[in-house]
Design an enzyme around this catalytic site. Structure first.
Site, PDB file in Angstrom:
ATOM      1  N   LYS A  13      -9.545  63.219  -4.131  1.00  0.00           N
ATOM      2  CA  LYS A  13      -9.442  63.840  -2.809  1.00  0.00           C
ATOM      3  C   LYS A  13      -8.766  65.197  -2.885  1.00  0.00           C
ATOM      4  O   LYS A  13      -8.964  66.053  -2.028  1.00  0.00           O
ATOM      5  CB  LYS A  13      -8.603  62.948  -1.876  1.00  0.00           C
ATOM      6  CG  LYS A  13      -9.209  61.602  -1.558  1.00  0.00           C
ATOM      7  CD  LYS A  13      -8.191  60.765  -0.767  1.00  0.00           C
ATOM      8  CE  LYS A  13      -8.594  59.325  -0.648  1.00  0.00           C
ATOM      9  NZ  LYS A  13      -7.452  58.428  -0.451  1.00  0.00           N
ATOM     10  N   LYS A  50       0.687  62.602 -11.562  1.00  0.00           N
ATOM     11  CA  LYS A  50       0.889  63.312 -10.300  1.00  0.00           C
ATOM     12  C   LYS A  50       2.101  64.226 -10.336  1.00  0.00           C
ATOM     13  O   LYS A  50       2.097  65.304  -9.759  1.00  0.00           O
ATOM     14  CB  LYS A  50       1.042  62.309  -9.143  1.00  0.00           C
ATOM     15  CG  LYS A  50      -0.281  61.692  -8.747  1.00  0.00           C
ATOM     16  CD  LYS A  50      -0.229  61.126  -7.342  1.00  0.00           C
ATOM     17  CE  LYS A  50      -1.600  60.616  -6.944  1.00  0.00           C
ATOM     18  NZ  LYS A  50      -1.588  59.797  -5.745  1.00  0.00           N
ATOM     19  N   LYS A  66     -11.201  62.561 -12.985  1.00  0.00           N
ATOM     20  CA  LYS A  66     -11.779  61.651 -12.004  1.00  0.00           C
ATOM     21  C   LYS A  66     -12.038  62.369 -10.681  1.00  0.00           C
ATOM     22  O   LYS A  66     -11.389  63.376 -10.371  1.00  0.00           O
ATOM     23  CB  LYS A  66     -10.913  60.408 -11.838  1.00  0.00           C
ATOM     24  CG  LYS A  66      -9.695  60.543 -11.001  1.00  0.00           C
ATOM     25  CD  LYS A  66      -8.962  59.215 -10.929  1.00  0.00           C
ATOM     26  CE  LYS A  66      -7.592  59.385 -10.335  1.00  0.00           C
ATOM     27  NZ  LYS A  66      -7.412  59.358  -8.924  1.00  0.00           N
TER      28      LYS A  66
END
Ligand code: TYM
Length: 345
Positions: free
Chosen positions: A211, A116, A208
C-alpha cells in the site's frame, strides 16, 4: 446467528490503497470461510496508526473503504461480524496483559519491524514495535482457531501462538482453578492458502506489492478503473523471454512467476495448469489474458464498492452492529482473563 464449532478471525489495516495482494492473499478467502466457520473480520485502525498518524477524516474514509471491500467480496454482515478495532476497548486491554507475557527477545526477532523501521529504529513509535502483540490480542480476544492471512504474516502468527502457549502455561493453575480446564486460549492456526499468498510489485518482482509503494504502477488497487487495471498490467515489468514451460523455468525470473501466480489465483487454477496452457507464449499475449481475467474478477467488486461507499450510513450501521456483537465476546474473554491473572472484575 447459526451455530459454528470453530471461529475465524482476520484483519486488514485501513491505510488506503487496498490492492490485489491484500485481496488474493487474504480478503478473497474471507468470504469462502463463512459457510464453515463463525467469521469475525476486523478493520484494524489501531494498527494503522503505528507507522504514522493519519488525518482523522482520512482514517475514517479508509475504514469505510475496507468495510466496503469486505462486503463487496461477499462477506455477509448479518451472519458474521465486521467491525472496527478501536470500538472494542478490550483489544488494548488484552494487549497490555500480553505485553507482560511476550518477551523482548521474541519481538526483537520480528522481520517486519526491522523492514519497516529500517535505519530509523530509534525514531519509530513504540506502537510499531508492539504491533505484533496487539495482533495477538486481536486474535486471542475472540479465541479464534483459524486466521487467514498472506505469507508475510507468518512470523506474527508464530508469535501469537507463542503468546497463547506461554499464557496457558504460566497461568495453568489459575486457569484450572477458574474452571477453564487445561488451557484458556486455543492455539490459532494461520491459513496461508492459494496461488498468490505473496503478490509482488508489478514494477519489481523482488519487492512485495504494498500500500505504501510510491509508484501507483506497482500495484492494482481494488478501486482502480478497468482502464487503469489494463494499463498497469500492460506496463508491468517482464523479461524478453517467453513464458517458461514449467516451474523450474522461473529461476531468476520473479516478475514472470508473479504474473503467472496472479493469473492462477484469479482464475482459480494452479500455476502448473497456467504453464501448461501458456508456457512458451510471449508476454504480450499472456498479459492480454491476464488483464481480461483481472477485469472480469475485479470490475464487479469495484462497482459494488463504489455503490456501498456512496451510502456511508449503511456502512456505519454495519460497523455499529458488528462492534456490538464483537463487544459481547470480547467482554467475556476479558472477564475470564482478569479472573485468571488476578485483576479485579
Ligand atoms: P495489512 O492491511 O497490511 O494486510 C492485510 C492482509 O493482506 C495480506 N497482504 C498480502 N498478501 C499477499 N501479497 C501481498 N503483497 C500482501 N500484502 C498484504 C497480509 O498478509 C494480510 O493478511 N497484520 C495484518 C493486520 C492484522 C491482522 C490482525 C491480521 C492486525 N491484526 C489479526 C490477522 C489477524 C496486516 O498485515 O494487515
Amino acid at each position: 446467528m447459526a451455530q459454528y464449532e470453530k471461529r475465524v478471525f482476520s484483519g486488514v489495516q485501513p491505510t488506503g490503497n487496498l490492492h490485489l495482494g491484500n485481496y488474493l492473499g487474504a480478503i478473497k478467502r474471507f468470504a469462502d470461510l463463512q459457510s464453515s466457520y463463525e467469521c469475525i473480520y476486523c478493520i484494524v485502525d489501531m494498527h494503522a496508526v503505528t507507522a504514522r498518524w493519519t488525518d482523522p477524516t482520512e482514517l475514517r474514509t479508509h475504514v469505510r473503504e475496507v468495510a466496503a471491500a469486505y462486503i463487496a467480496t461477499g462477506i455477509n454482515p448479518k451472519e458474521h461480524v465486521i467491525f472496527v478495532q478501536s470500538q472494542v476497548a478490550e483489544h488494548a486491554e488484552l494487549a497490555w496483559v500480553f505485553n507482560c507475557v511476550a518477551r523482548m527477545g521474541w519481538l526483537n526477532r520480528m522481520t517486519q519491524f526491522k523492514d519497516k523501521a529500517g535505519k530509523n529504529s530509534e525514531n519509530v513509535s513504540v506502537g510499531l514495535f508492539d504491533y505484533p502483540v496487539l495482533m495477538a490480542a486481536d486474535i486471542l480476544l475472540y479465541r479464534a482457531h483459524y486466521v487467514p492471512v498472506g505469507e508475510v504474516q507468518k512470523q506474527h502468527m508464530e508469535l501469537t501462538r507463542d503468546i497463547a502457549q506461554k499464557f496457558n502455561i504460566d497461568w495453568a493453575d489459575s486457569i484450572a482453578a477458574h474452571g477453564f480446564g487445561e488451557a484458556y486460549f486455543p492455539i490459532p492456526e494461520a491459513l496461508i492458502q492459494g496461488e498468490a499468498t505473496r503478490v509482488m510489485s508489478l514494477r519489481d518482482g523482488a519487492k512485495k506489492m504494498s500500500k505504501s509503494d510510491l509508484s501507483d504502477y506497482s500495484r492494482i488497487n481494488l478501486t482502480d478503473s478497468v482502464d487503469a487495471i489494463r494499463q498497469k498490467i500492460r506496463k508491468a515489468k517482464t523479461d524478453p523471454e517467453p513464458l517458461p514451460l514449467d516451474h523450474k523455468g522461473f529461476a531468476g525470473r520473479p516478475e514472470a512467476e508473479n504474473l503467472v501466480s496472479i493469473f492462477a489465483a484469479l482464475t482459480q487454477t494452479s500455476v502448473d495448469d497456467v504453464l501448461k496452457e501458456y508456457g512458451g507464449t510471449q508476454f504480450s499475449a499472456f498479459k492480454a489474458a491476464l488483464a481480461d481475467a483481472a477485469v472480469e474478477h475485479l470490475a464487479p467488486i469495484n462497482a459494488e464498492m463504489r455503490r456501498l461507499l456512496a451510502d456511508p450510513a449503511y456502512i456505519d450501521d454495519v460497523l455499529q452492529n458488528g462492534a456490538e456483537k464483537a463487544k459481547v465476546i470480547a467482554a467475556e474473554t476479558m472477564r475470564a482473563v482478569r479472573d485468571i491473572v488476578g485483576f479485579r472484575n
